[in-house]
Write a protein that holds these residues in place. Structure first.
Motif, PDB file in Angstrom:
ATOM      1  N   LYS A   1      42.237  -4.912  46.930  1.00  0.00           N
ATOM      2  CA  LYS A   1      42.913  -5.844  47.838  1.00  0.00           C
ATOM      3  C   LYS A   1      43.802  -6.765  47.017  1.00  0.00           C
ATOM      4  N   ALA A   2      45.054  -6.885  47.439  1.00  0.00           N
ATOM      5  CA  ALA A   2      45.994  -7.738  46.713  1.00  0.00           C
ATOM      6  C   ALA A   2      46.814  -8.538  47.716  1.00  0.00           C
ATOM      7  N   PRO A   3      46.182  -9.496  48.361  1.00  0.00           N
ATOM      8  CA  PRO A   3      46.915 -10.315  49.338  1.00  0.00           C
ATOM      9  C   PRO A   3      47.938 -11.200  48.631  1.00  0.00           C
ATOM     10  N   GLY A   4      48.995 -11.484  49.301  1.00  0.00           N
ATOM     11  CA  GLY A   4      50.012 -12.358  48.725  1.00  0.00           C
ATOM     12  C   GLY A   4      51.327 -11.623  48.537  1.00  0.00           C
ATOM     13  N   THR A   5      52.300 -12.355  48.013  1.00  0.00           N
ATOM     14  CA  THR A   5      53.654 -11.834  47.878  1.00  0.00           C
ATOM     15  C   THR A   5      53.940 -11.413  46.442  1.00  0.00           C
ATOM     16  N   ALA A   6      54.999 -10.606  46.286  1.00  0.00           N
ATOM     17  CA  ALA A   6      55.381 -10.107  44.966  1.00  0.00           C
ATOM     18  C   ALA A   6      56.890 -10.066  44.834  1.00  0.00           C
ATOM     19  N   ARG A   7      57.376 -10.216  43.611  1.00  0.00           N
ATOM     20  CA  ARG A   7      58.815 -10.104  43.361  1.00  0.00           C
ATOM     21  C   ARG A   7      59.313  -8.699  43.679  1.00  0.00           C
ATOM     22  N   ARG A   8      58.459  -7.715  43.387  1.00  0.00           N
ATOM     23  CA  ARG A   8      58.840  -6.320  43.636  1.00  0.00           C
ATOM     24  C   ARG A   8      57.613  -5.587  44.179  1.00  0.00           C
ATOM     25  N   THR A   9      57.819  -4.797  45.212  1.00  0.00           N
ATOM     26  CA  THR A   9      56.725  -4.027  45.806  1.00  0.00           C
ATOM     27  C   THR A   9      57.079  -2.548  45.803  1.00  0.00           C
ATOM     28  N   ILE A  10      56.119  -1.721  45.395  1.00  0.00           N
ATOM     29  CA  ILE A  10      56.268  -0.268  45.447  1.00  0.00           C
ATOM     30  C   ILE A  10      55.323   0.257  46.521  1.00  0.00           C
ATOM     31  N   ASP A  11      55.888   0.943  47.488  1.00  0.00           N
ATOM     32  CA  ASP A  11      55.083   1.544  48.554  1.00  0.00           C
ATOM     33  C   ASP A  11      54.532   2.873  48.044  1.00  0.00           C
ATOM     34  N   ALA A  12      53.219   2.947  47.845  1.00  0.00           N
ATOM     35  CA  ALA A  12      52.583   4.150  47.300  1.00  0.00           C
ATOM     36  C   ALA A  12      51.795   4.913  48.360  1.00  0.00           C
ATOM     37  N   LYS A  13      52.092   4.686  49.618  1.00  0.00           N
ATOM     38  CA  LYS A  13      51.372   5.383  50.680  1.00  0.00           C
ATOM     39  C   LYS A  13      51.500   6.895  50.495  1.00  0.00           C
ATOM     40  N   GLY A  14      50.369   7.582  50.537  1.00  0.00           N
ATOM     41  CA  GLY A  14      50.360   9.029  50.349  1.00  0.00           C
ATOM     42  C   GLY A  14      50.439   9.459  48.900  1.00  0.00           C
ATOM     43  N   LYS A  15      50.456   8.496  47.990  1.00  0.00           N
ATOM     44  CA  LYS A  15      50.569   8.804  46.559  1.00  0.00           C
ATOM     45  C   LYS A  15      49.299   8.382  45.822  1.00  0.00           C
ATOM     46  N   VAL A  16      49.190   8.820  44.581  1.00  0.00           N
ATOM     47  CA  VAL A  16      48.078   8.457  43.712  1.00  0.00           C
ATOM     48  C   VAL A  16      48.542   7.363  42.768  1.00  0.00           C
ATOM     49  N   VAL A  17      47.703   6.365  42.579  1.00  0.00           N
ATOM     50  CA  VAL A  17      47.976   5.279  41.623  1.00  0.00           C
ATOM     51  C   VAL A  17      46.926   5.383  40.528  1.00  0.00           C
ATOM     52  N   ALA A  18      47.377   5.655  39.314  1.00  0.00           N
ATOM     53  CA  ALA A  18      46.459   5.931  38.207  1.00  0.00           C
ATOM     54  C   ALA A  18      46.858   5.145  36.974  1.00  0.00           C
ATOM     55  N   PRO A  19      45.955   5.077  35.980  1.00  0.00           N
ATOM     56  CA  PRO A  19      46.361   4.469  34.703  1.00  0.00           C
ATOM     57  C   PRO A  19      47.427   5.333  34.039  1.00  0.00           C
ATOM     58  N   GLY A  20      48.253   4.728  33.215  1.00  0.00           N
ATOM     59  CA  GLY A  20      49.217   5.486  32.435  1.00  0.00           C
ATOM     60  C   GLY A  20      48.507   6.493  31.546  1.00  0.00           C
ATOM     61  N   PHE A  21      49.118   7.658  31.368  1.00  0.00           N
ATOM     62  CA  PHE A  21      48.494   8.722  30.596  1.00  0.00           C
ATOM     63  C   PHE A  21      48.626   8.452  29.094  1.00  0.00           C
ATOM     64  N   ILE A  22      47.702   9.020  28.325  1.00  0.00           N
ATOM     65  CA  ILE A  22      47.646   8.800  26.876  1.00  0.00           C
ATOM     66  C   ILE A  22      47.778  10.135  26.158  1.00  0.00           C
ATOM     67  N   ASP A  23      48.705  10.202  25.230  1.00  0.00           N
ATOM     68  CA  ASP A  23      48.912  11.406  24.415  1.00  0.00           C
ATOM     69  C   ASP A  23      48.522  11.075  22.984  1.00  0.00           C
ATOM     70  N   ILE A  24      47.389  11.647  22.526  1.00  0.00           N
ATOM     71  CA  ILE A  24      46.855  11.295  21.209  1.00  0.00           C
ATOM     72  C   ILE A  24      47.413  12.140  20.076  1.00  0.00           C
ATOM     73  N   HIS A  25      48.213  13.183  20.404  1.00  0.00           N
ATOM     74  CA  HIS A  25      48.690  14.048  19.320  1.00  0.00           C
ATOM     75  C   HIS A  25      50.196  14.243  19.397  1.00  0.00           C
ATOM     76  N   THR A  26      50.928  13.259  18.880  1.00  0.00           N
ATOM     77  CA  THR A  26      52.385  13.358  18.845  1.00  0.00           C
ATOM     78  C   THR A  26      52.890  13.214  17.412  1.00  0.00           C
ATOM     79  N   HIS A  27      54.180  13.534  17.274  1.00  0.00           N
ATOM     80  CA  HIS A  27      54.865  13.403  15.981  1.00  0.00           C
ATOM     81  C   HIS A  27      56.187  12.649  16.182  1.00  0.00           C
ATOM     82  N   TYR A  28      56.095  11.527  16.872  1.00  0.00           N
ATOM     83  CA  TYR A  28      57.272  10.698  17.114  1.00  0.00           C
ATOM     84  C   TYR A  28      57.603   9.779  15.919  1.00  0.00           C
ATOM     85  N   ASP A  29      56.955   9.978  14.784  1.00  0.00           N
ATOM     86  CA  ASP A  29      57.058   9.050  13.652  1.00  0.00           C
ATOM     87  C   ASP A  29      58.499   8.758  13.247  1.00  0.00           C
ATOM     88  N   ALA A  30      59.348   9.779  13.250  1.00  0.00           N
ATOM     89  CA  ALA A  30      60.759   9.556  12.924  1.00  0.00           C
ATOM     90  C   ALA A  30      61.560   9.229  14.182  1.00  0.00           C
TER      91      ALA A  30
END
Length: 574
Positions: free
Chosen positions: A37-66
């Motif tokens: 429950k999140a009563p109150g107003t917001a600067r920006r609202t995203i309507d997620a009806k019919g969608k899934v709201v999840a934590p951001g995904f984590i990728d533990i094996h990358t090579h973005y070093d450069a």
């Protein structure tokens, strides 16, 4: 306003594996402040009806070093809902590096991780802006990133920094080992997630030499890893190979009371990297957990397909027959070797013996510009039509096109039933996307949307909640990433909104957007409606919502010790 951002009406899947429920998420000052429950107003609202709201995904094996130095958006990971990455895997960090060794590091990355040296030179520039690992972390933090970044210090870079060119010639002296241990301690104190190394036979560096970490004996690696217990923080990532296998994993974990995650437990008929088949590797891994060792195999959820050219034959370079090819750095020199009938005979014999033989039988000609009608045809079918051996045909096609012809080979994870067994096992963790590496050869940075599309929606092997957990809390637990991977009051607001009915990975495309106009393979995501990092909307409906040249919300994740025991993690996966 009560919130900076409010996500309303979605099905909240919090990352813990608990059943999803309908509710709202309120975000303020970069953190989740209301859930359900999140009563109150917001600067920006995203309507997620019919969608899934999840934590951001984590990728533990990358090579973005450069890549992180020139691409602050760290594409393509956030396209697929990834909000946190760990780099430095397999021991291939770009720090510490002395200025005089920069070209050698780039040449090593070119060979072992399939990175274009032209792109590396253009992207990193003459002055990298760092030498030591703490300076590297500071440089990343100073520049900023769109998503969160954790970094490990790599054994190959470490050896080169301490030993110079001798790093690929010999074992280290006790004094050199002591210096490396001290440098890892310095890195951990500055915020490194851990220490990474490799003994994989596939890891061949510049001029055909094994990468520097492969010259280390276990006593060296074990001593360096003691910096983890010295610091009281950190974990270790290892790419498996002879001399650094199951007993060694357990020893490091027990010495330092730390987590060890190894790469990679693959479904391969003849075994991965000469270390036995997947069933025996899984049994050995379970035995370690049973004795209390905090050792976690990484698995990947996609078939492992490599698209390669004979100018850079990564998938073959562990074969002895390719040693002269790897040592030959000129195009003309490699063409002479490929033309030699005696060498070709040795190549065919090696293919027949190697674990790659099954994949080679299903190799595809993916791009042959002189004769486009061959594109996407099986190599064996074309060879049969022409009455020649498939290996001879491949080499002939390559030679007539200056070694530019591309072939796609299924290397591992072809057996879906075997892969499923690895994927659902309670001690494994998703890894090996290799995002940022092998850019022209593969693209598995889309592993998250593939998992949700294929294993969750199409196959029904995983529930939605379990699929999300595997992408969030599970990797966070194993790599000790604090406050990421779950939705809860007070945690940083890394959030993904997606449509469970349409989420997926797109067909691979070849684009030429790396520095110096070099190419890479990409996959576009479908069904990823919004990506939020630390409370800031960075992607919406497939478009970037932040200026790549402006302020970015990603954080450098310094430290992040794992406090969970192996038993607790195993239980949470069951």
């Amino acid at each position: 306003m009560d919130y900076d951002l409010k996500i309303t009406g979605g099905t909240i899947v919090d990352g813990t594996g608990k059943p999803g429920y309908r509710g709202d998420v309120g975000i303020k000052d970069g953190k989740v402040v209301a859930l359900g429950k999140a009563p109150g107003t917001a600067r920006r609202t995203i309507d997620a009806k019919g969608k899934v709201v999840a934590p951001g995904f984590i990728d533990i094996h990358t090579h973005y070093d450069a890549q992180v130095i020139w691409d602050r958006m760290m594409s393509i990971s956030p396209w697929h809902g990834v909000t946190t990455v760990v780099m430095g895997n397999c021991g291939f960090s770009v720090a510490p590096t002395r200025p005089e060794h920069r070209d050698l590091i780039m040449r090593t990355l070119e060979n072992v991780e399939g990175m274009s040296v032209n792109a590396l030179r253009a992207g990193l520039g003459e002055d990298w802006g760092f030498e030591t690992f703490p300076e590297y972390l500071d440089a990343i933090e100073r520049r900023g990133t769109a998503i969160n970044v954790g970094a490990m210090i790599g054994h190959t870079a470490l050896r080169m920094y301490v030993m110079g060119k001798d790093a690929t010639e010999r074992e280290a002296t006790p004094d050199e080992v002591a210096r490396m241990r001290a440098l890892v301690g310095e890195a951990l104190k500055a915020g490194a997630v851990g220490f990474a190394t490799s003994k994989a036979v596939t890891h061949i560096g510049y001029a055909g030499k094994p990468v520097a970490s492969r010259f280390a004996n276990f006593d060296e690696t074990r001593e360096i890893a003691r910096a983890i217990s010295d610091a009281g923080t950190g974990m270790m990532q290892v790419t498996i190979g002879h001399g650094m296998s199951f007993e060694e994993f357990a020893t490091v974990a027990e010495d330092n009371d730390c987590h060890v995650s190894w790469t990679a437990l693959l479904a391969m008929r003849k075994g991965g990297l000469g270390m036995g088949d997947s069933r025996s590797q899984l049994e050995k891994s379970h035995a370690l957990v049973e004795r209390g060792a905090k050792v976690f195999p990484q698995v990947m959820c996609r078939p492992l397909n490599f698209e390669f050219q004979f100018r850079a034959p990564f998938i073959f370079e562990s074969m002895p027959v390719f040693k002269p090819v790897s040592a030959e750095t000129t195009l003309e020199g490699r063409k002479r070797i490929y033309s030699d009938p005696g060498w070709r005979t040795q190549f065919k014999e090696a293919i027949a013996r190697a674990g790659i033989a099954d994949g080679w039988s299903d190799a595809v000609i993916s791009q042959h510009d002189p004769e486009p009608s061959l594109n996407e045809r099986r190599l064996a079918d074309v060879a049969a039509e022409r009455g020649v051996d498939p290996s001879d045909l491949a080499l002939d096609l390559a030679l007539e096109n200056e070694l530019q012809t591309r072939f796609r080979v299924p290397v591992a994870n072809r057996d879906e039933e075997e892969l499923q067994t690895l994927l659902i096992d309670p001690i494994t963790v998703l890894g090996l996307s290799d995002a940022g590496a092998h850019a022209s050869q593969l693209c598995d940075a889309c592993f998250s949307t593939y998992l949700l599309r294929y294993w969750v929606r199409e196959k029904g092997v995983l529930s939605l909640e379990e699929g999300v957990r595997m992408l969030t809390t599970r990797p966070a637990e194993v790599f000790g990433i604090k406050d990421r991977g779950r939705l809860a009051i007070g945690v940083p607001a890394d959030v993904v909104v997606f449509d469970a009915d349409t989420v997926g990975d797109g067909k691979l495309e070849r684009v030429y957007d790396l520095p110096a106009g070099e190419d890479r393979l990409i996959s576009r995501a479908s069904g990823i409606e919004a990506v939020v990092v630390n409370g800031v909307l960075i992607r919406e409906h497939g478009q970037d919502m932040v200026d790549p040249d402006g302020p970015l919300p990603g954080k450098l994740l310094r430290h992040g010790p794992a406090h969970s025991s192996a038993r607790q993690i195993q239980s949470s996966a069951a």
